[in-house]
Each structure stands twice: as structure tokens, then as C-alpha cells.
Design a protein around this motif. Structure first.
Motif, PDB file in Angstrom:
ATOM      1  N   GLU A 377      -9.670  -4.635  -1.522  1.00  0.00           N
ATOM      2  CA  GLU A 377      -8.541  -3.804  -1.121  1.00  0.00           C
ATOM      3  C   GLU A 377      -8.716  -2.437  -1.778  1.00  0.00           C
ATOM      4  O   GLU A 377      -9.027  -2.342  -2.953  1.00  0.00           O
ATOM      5  CB  GLU A 377      -7.233  -4.439  -1.576  1.00  0.00           C
ATOM      6  CG  GLU A 377      -5.998  -3.638  -1.193  1.00  0.00           C
ATOM      7  CD  GLU A 377      -4.710  -4.301  -1.680  1.00  0.00           C
ATOM      8  OE1 GLU A 377      -3.994  -4.883  -0.861  1.00  0.00           O
ATOM      9  OE2 GLU A 377      -4.455  -4.233  -2.899  1.00  0.00           O
ATOM     10  N   THR A 379      -6.964   1.122  -2.731  1.00  0.00           N
ATOM     11  CA  THR A 379      -5.742   1.919  -2.874  1.00  0.00           C
ATOM     12  C   THR A 379      -6.086   3.371  -2.570  1.00  0.00           C
ATOM     13  O   THR A 379      -7.105   3.886  -3.043  1.00  0.00           O
ATOM     14  CB  THR A 379      -5.183   1.795  -4.290  1.00  0.00           C
ATOM     15  OG1 THR A 379      -4.911   0.417  -4.570  1.00  0.00           O
ATOM     16  CG2 THR A 379      -3.902   2.604  -4.450  1.00  0.00           C
ATOM     17  N   LYS A 403      -4.383   0.244   1.006  1.00  0.00           N
ATOM     18  CA  LYS A 403      -3.015   0.232   0.493  1.00  0.00           C
ATOM     19  C   LYS A 403      -2.640   1.652   0.088  1.00  0.00           C
ATOM     20  O   LYS A 403      -3.319   2.271  -0.740  1.00  0.00           O
ATOM     21  CB  LYS A 403      -2.915  -0.709  -0.714  1.00  0.00           C
ATOM     22  CG  LYS A 403      -1.532  -0.790  -1.332  1.00  0.00           C
ATOM     23  CD  LYS A 403      -1.469  -1.856  -2.418  1.00  0.00           C
ATOM     24  CE  LYS A 403      -2.156  -1.404  -3.678  1.00  0.00           C
ATOM     25  NZ  LYS A 403      -1.945  -2.352  -4.811  1.00  0.00           N
ATOM     26  N   VAL A 440       4.898   0.493  -0.260  1.00  0.00           N
ATOM     27  CA  VAL A 440       3.468   0.543   0.028  1.00  0.00           C
ATOM     28  C   VAL A 440       3.251   0.388   1.529  1.00  0.00           C
ATOM     29  O   VAL A 440       3.884  -0.459   2.169  1.00  0.00           O
ATOM     30  CB  VAL A 440       2.721  -0.583  -0.728  1.00  0.00           C
ATOM     31  CG1 VAL A 440       1.260  -0.636  -0.302  1.00  0.00           C
ATOM     32  CG2 VAL A 440       2.814  -0.364  -2.222  1.00  0.00           C
ATOM     33  N   ILE A 442       0.411  -0.641   4.267  1.00  0.00           N
ATOM     34  CA  ILE A 442      -0.866  -1.354   4.345  1.00  0.00           C
ATOM     35  C   ILE A 442      -1.508  -1.099   5.702  1.00  0.00           C
ATOM     36  O   ILE A 442      -0.851  -1.172   6.744  1.00  0.00           O
ATOM     37  CB  ILE A 442      -0.682  -2.872   4.153  1.00  0.00           C
ATOM     38  CG1 ILE A 442      -0.011  -3.169   2.801  1.00  0.00           C
ATOM     39  CG2 ILE A 442      -2.021  -3.592   4.265  1.00  0.00           C
ATOM     40  CD1 ILE A 442      -0.875  -2.939   1.604  1.00  0.00           C
ATOM     41  N   GLU A 444      -4.437  -2.691   7.862  1.00  0.00           N
ATOM     42  CA  GLU A 444      -5.329  -3.838   7.975  1.00  0.00           C
ATOM     43  C   GLU A 444      -6.407  -3.573   9.028  1.00  0.00           C
ATOM     44  O   GLU A 444      -6.121  -3.011  10.087  1.00  0.00           O
ATOM     45  CB  GLU A 444      -4.545  -5.095   8.375  1.00  0.00           C
ATOM     46  CG  GLU A 444      -3.551  -5.573   7.330  1.00  0.00           C
ATOM     47  CD  GLU A 444      -4.231  -6.330   6.189  1.00  0.00           C
ATOM     48  OE1 GLU A 444      -5.465  -6.500   6.243  1.00  0.00           O
ATOM     49  OE2 GLU A 444      -3.503  -6.735   5.256  1.00  0.00           O
TER      50      GLU A 444
END
Length: 469
Positions: A377, A379, A403, A440, A442, A444
Motif C-alpha cells: 500500500e 501513502t 491511500k 482517507v 483509497i 484500488e
């Protein structure tokens, strides 16, 4: 920060300007507090490489040379020749470049020797502010690292490098972990700012790293991309590993603001800047500063309607060098695969995809070296996070979820967390970061798009990259 230009090509920060800005910022913050007496501590997030020479009486002897000022090119080359590129990297985790603090000190010695004759302290911007706040001389590991004279294994000033450079160790302040209390604000500062006089002064850190702390990037394996004019990718690890592969890739590695961890940094010098350039060129009036938010919105909306692969157009975004992991500063950008059927949207999408392919190259390098896990992941912070199309395409090309914390002033927030550690409000960087409340977003990766981009990456992007980089 006010920038002065004593010669058109030079950029400097005046000590009074810097300190005046600090006082104004503190005063503005205190005035917004309902109960300023509750303020327990203060810390500093600062730029990394600029520094002030100070004499025995506490007088600043010369302006701080800006981190990006290129007058130190000759000194950087001399230092690399004398100390050795690999040796410097193995000790300091930094690849010799003109920006680092040692080169600014060497430049003063070569060009203003009367200043160097009087130096008793060499204070990076954070160190200067800590001293002005508290009267104590101190720095933190991350800012000390940006002098290119700091030993990453012992977390002390490198005696061999200092001796080779002919610089006294006594000039450099004691180095502490970020979030270490070094004193309290002076009576004068308390009166000038409205801070309580018992306010603890704590070591802070390099601004990029403080921002990463604020958004929760605290543990080994965590990855962050900071997208502004340039793009910086940062990976956290639990040990200092200055491998030949990182040196060849052009990555730096040094102490993080979370104790017992290190960061590995890669960069691309023109990322958000490249996007601004192509939108200005194609949707604006062709001159820097003429593009509006409406132009950006239109460009991204139209690019979103173009299918993955930009109908065969490819842009390698090496406009100001290849960046990591290729380490070729002489490389330049390339636009390939054009036909008369291509229009503005295809070119904007091709650039966005090129920036995403660069991110994939870096994440895969970090994964292959064991610094990051597979498909981590990521950030993401920075101004370009407003370009949602860019973020979705990056998720699909890397195959990694992105993220995006909704947080403003991340670097200042990180400094506040370090101040809290200095006041024993938080016991660790992880605990401090977990106290920040924010939403946050996200992004995907979509499986179908990932598959398409994997094919484009293998069959089109990689052959083009090998040809031009």
C-alpha cells in the motif's frame, strides 16, 4: 521564507528573515489558541541542507546558502574526488551532490575565508531555530544527515570524513533522536510570542519526514510518495543498508524521525512540474503560469476518456534527468509512438502513465531489494493528489492500492507530534502518528486495467525505456 539573490544565480536565506518568519508564525498560532497556557512543547520541521555559520559570541557570520543553489558544484566534485563516491555513500547514505551542507561550508572556506576563520558553530536551519528558541545547541539525526558528514551506523558525526574535509567536529551540534527535549523557550521568546515560558523545545526533523510521520508512515515496509513539482518516493526500513544497488539507482538512505528506523529516498525531478508543463502547452497559452484550474479540469477529464495505453503514445518523463532507479542525470524526456490521430488528451494521458510507470519501476526495485513488500500500500501526499485520474492510473500500473490522507500542513503536524514526544505526551512515533484523526481516500487497482497495463509495461514501456535511459 524570504529568498535573497545577492548575485542573480545565487539564492540565500538571511538569518533575521528566517527568525522573523518563525516569530510571526508562532505568534499567529498562539493567537488562535483559546488557552495558550496549555501549550506544552514546540518543535521544528525544516528544509534539510542550508545552514548558518555562527561565531563564539552568537553572531551569524553569513547568510544560509539555499539548498538548491548551484554555486557549490566545484566543491561537490572536489569532495567526491577526495573522499570517494562509494565511501561517502557507505558512511552517510547520501550520493554526492552540490546541495548538501558540507559543500556549502567548503564554498565559504574557498570564497569567504574570513568567515570560516571565526566559525564556532555550523547550524542547519532546524538547529538555528532550536538555538534561537532555547539557547541550546542541538540537531536531530535526519537534519544532521543532510550535511553529508553524519555516520548512519553510529548516528554520530563522522570523524574520518570531518578530518578529511579539514573541519573541526566541535563546529557541529550534538545530534539526538527526533522528539528529544533539549530545553525550554527563553524568557525573551516567551514574551515575544505568547508561549508559556515552561514550553519544552524538542528536536524535530527534515520536513519531508515530518510529513510522512503525520500520515502514519512509521514502520518498516511502509511506502510514501510525495508529489509536488518533483516526486519523492520514501520507504521505511529497520536498518541502514547502503547497498551497491541503491548507489547505482541514485537513492539516499538515512535516519528517520521514528527511532530505530531509516528511510530510503528516490526521486524524479519533474513530475507535477511535467504535468503542469504539458497542460500549459496544450490547454493554456503555452507560457508558465498561464494555466487555470479550469484548464487542468478539462485536460484531466478528456484524458480520462482515453483508453489505457493512450492509443500507443508513450512519454518517458525524464525531462530533468531519469531520476531513480536509473541514476542518469543526463537523460532527457521522450515522446514516442505518435500518429496524426493523436490529440491533446492522448498526450496528457501518456504523460500520466509515464509518471505511473516511473513509480512502478521504483516500487519493484524496493521490493527486489527487500525494502518493501510485494504490492505494498502506498501513502500519497502533496498538491498533485488533487489529480484523481493520476492516482487511479498509478494504482492500476503499480498494482498497489493508494491511500491519500486528507490532511493539511502535514510537515507542521509531524513537528507537533515530535514536540509531543519531547513532552512525554507520546512514548513513540507510532503512538504519536496514531493520535492524528483524518479521513482517507483509497484508490484500488481495477483488475482488468492492471492486466492491460502489465502487457503495455512489458511489451512497450520497458523496450522504450531501455532504448532511451
Amino acid at each position: 521564507t524570504i529568498v535573497r539573490h545577492p548575485v542573480p544565480e545565487w539564492s540565500e536565506f538571511d538569518a533575521e528573515d528566517v527568525w522573523g518568519t518563525v516569530l510571526q508564525s508562532i505568534q499567529a498560532a498562539v493567537q488562535q489558541c483559546d488557552r495558550p497556557e496549555r501549550i506544552h512543547a514546540i518543535s521544528v520541521a525544516s528544509m534539510g541542507e542550508s545552514a548558518f555559520p555562527v561565531d563564539a559570541g552568537g553572531n551569524v557570520l553569513h547568510a544560509a546558502i539555499a539548498w538548491y543553489d548551484q554555486r557549490t558544484v566545484a566543491e561537490a566534485q572536489w569532495w567526491e574526488n577526495i573522499a570517494g563516491r562509494e565511501r561517502i555513500f557507505t558512511i552517510t547514505g547520501h550520493i554526492p551532490r552540490p546541495t548538501y551542507g558540507v559543500n556549502k561550508l567548503l564554498w565559504l572556506r574557498n570564497h569567504v575565508p574570513q568567515v570560516v576563520e571565526r566559525i564556532h558553530h555550523w547550524l542547519s536551519i532546524e538547529d538555528f531555530v532550536l538555538w534561537k528558541l532555547s539557547g541550546s545547541f542541538a540537531t536531530d539525526y535526519s537534519i544532521a544527515s543532510r550535511t553529508m558528514l553524519f555516520d548512519q551506523r553510529t548516528l554520530t558525526w563522522s570523524e574520518p570524513l570531518l578530518e578529511q574535509a579539514g573541519l573541526p567536529a566541535a563546529w557541529f551540534p550534538p545530534a539526538f533522536p527526533s522528539g528529544t527535549a533539549i530545553g525550554t523557550v527563553s524568557k525573551e521568546v516567551a514574551e515575544q510570542t505568547g508561549l508559556p515560558q515552561q514550553t519544552i523545545v524538542s528536536t524535530g526533523g527534515h520536513d519531508h519526514l515530518c510529513g510522512a510521520l503525520a500520515v502514519g508512515v512509521t514502520q518498516a515496509g511502509h511506502l510514501l510518495e510525495s508529489i509536488g513539482t518533483a516526486s519523492v518516493i520514501m520507504a521505511v526500513s529497520d536498518a541502514f543498508r547502503p547497498s551497491p544497488e541503491l548507489l547505482a539507482a541514485g537513492c539516499n538512505s538515512y535516519a528517520y524521525v521514528v527511532q530505530h528506523t531509516y528511510v530510503t529516498l528516490g526521486a524524479l525531478n519533474s513530475a507535477g512540474g511535467a504535468l503542469e508543463w504539458i497542460v500549459t502547452l496544450l490547454y493554456g497559452q503555452g507560457k508558465q503560469g498561464t494555466v487555470s484550474q479550469e484548464n487542468y479540469t478539462q485536460a484531466l477529464r478528456e484524458a480520462a476518456e482515453v483508453p489505457p495505453g493512450a492509443r500507443g503514445a508513450i512519454i518517458l518523463p525524464s525531462f530533468l534527468g531519469s531520476g531513480t532507479p536509473y541514476g542518469k542525470s543526463s537523460a532527457r524526456g521522450a515522446i514516442l509512438g505518435l500518429t496524426p490521430s493523436h490529440n491533446r488528451p492522448e498526450l496528457v494521458r501518456a504523460l500520466i502513465e509515464g509518471l505511473a510507470f516511473w513509480l512502478r519501476d521504483n516500487t519493484e526495485m524496493l521490493c527486489n531489494l527487500g525494502i518493501a513488500p510485494p504490492h505494498p500500500e502506498i501513502t500519497v501526499i502533496g498538491g498533485t493528489t488533487q489529480a484523481t485520474l493520476l492516482l487511479q492510473i498509478k494504482a492500476e500500473i503499480t498494482g498497489c492500492p493508494l491511500k491519500v490522507p486528507q490532511i493539511t500542513e502535514a510537515a507542521a503536524t509531524g513537528a507537533a507530534l515530535l514536540a509531543g514526544m519531547g513532552a512525554n505526551i507520546f512514548r513513540s512515533g507510532e503512538e504519536a502518528a496514531s493520535s492524528v484523526r483524518h479521513t482517507v481516500q483509497i484508490y484500488e487497482p481495477v483488475a482488468e486495467a492492471v492486466e492491460i497495463y502489465n502487457t503495455i509495461y512489458e511489451q512497450t514501456y520497458l523496450p522504450a525505456r531501455r532504448l532511451f535511459i
